[in-house]
Design an enzyme around this catalytic site. Structure first.
Site: not given
Ligand code: GRF
Length: 217
Positions: A67, A93-94, A111, A147, A174-176
């Site tokens: 890694r 990946r972490i 997240h 996270d 949508e909120a993201e």
């Molecule tokens: C999103 O829900 C994000 O919060 C999570 O993985 C998903 C990625 O979606 N970490 P995208 O590839 O941005 O469409």
């Protein structure tokens, strides 16, 4: 003013990458995406980068025995491109402790829960099982634990009768797409500081959104 040079790390669909691309092309937006890295070849997010004319690279974790070597390859690509901020957007990946330490407070993630609730995978399934009335998403600085880390922006959405994980995920997504560009703008404007592992935002709105009830009556 020089715009903040950003890299976005992805593993798949890249809808958050798209939201960041769309934000960055708005006149006066204080950041630009200079590099997209995917650890998986052939994903939709890479197409999105290409369509936007952004240099994109595949650095496949499978090509590295350790890694630390994978992390070092990513770090080298970021440094070579003069990257100042790294946005993880569905990057599956972490990253190791040394990488996270090196990019401390210059590495952010989104997240799909209201942290610290529901860390890890299957957040929407677990939110439904817990019966919460609200869930949402969190943009945060990355720390070695998954996270985890100082919270920059959160967006809340209601859980509604009849929701399944897919419907809830779509509402959160949508909120993201609003929360991530907002967090990027605040950081790029130099308004975000981490003090004692909490985020302070200079000049944040004095009028936060009102109380939300679910159900309303
Ligand atoms: C999103 O829900 C994000 O919060 C999570 O993985 C998903 C990625 O979606 N970490 P995208 O590839 O941005 O469409």
């Amino acid at each position: 003013m020089a715009r903040l040079k950003v890299a976005v790390l992805i593993s798949g669909r890249g809808s958050n990458l798209q939201a960041l691309i769309d934000a960055c092309v708005r006149p006066g937006f204080p950041a630009e995406i200079s590099l997209v890295i995917s650890n998986v070849a052939g994903v939709k997010g890479l197409e999105r980068a290409q369509r936007a004319g952004i240099p994109a690279r595949v650095i496949a974790h499978r090509d590295f025995a350790e890694r630390a070597d994978f992390d070092a390859a990513i770090d080298a690509a970021l440094s070579k491109a003069g990257i100042e901020l790294v946005c993880l957007a569905g990057f599956m990946r972490i990253l190791g402790e040394a990488f996270v330490a090196r990019w401390r407070d210059r590495l952010v993630n989104i997240h799909p829960s209201l942290m610290p609730a529901f860390k890890g995978l299957q957040t929407h399934e677990r939110a439904l099982a817990a019966g919460v009335r609200f869930t949402g998403c969190t943009v945060h600085f990355v720390r070695p634990a998954m996270d985890d880390g100082p919270i920059i922006v959160q967006a809340a959405v209601p859980v509604l009768p009849g929701d399944d994980a897919e419907r809830l995920a779509a509402r959160v997504l949508e909120a993201e797409h609003e929360a991530y560009p907002l967090a990027l703008r605040l950081i790029a404007e130099g308004r975000v500081r981490v003090v004692a592992e909490r985020v302070e935002i200079a000049g944040a709105s004095e009028a936060p959104p009102g109380r939300m009830l679910n159900p309303q009556r």
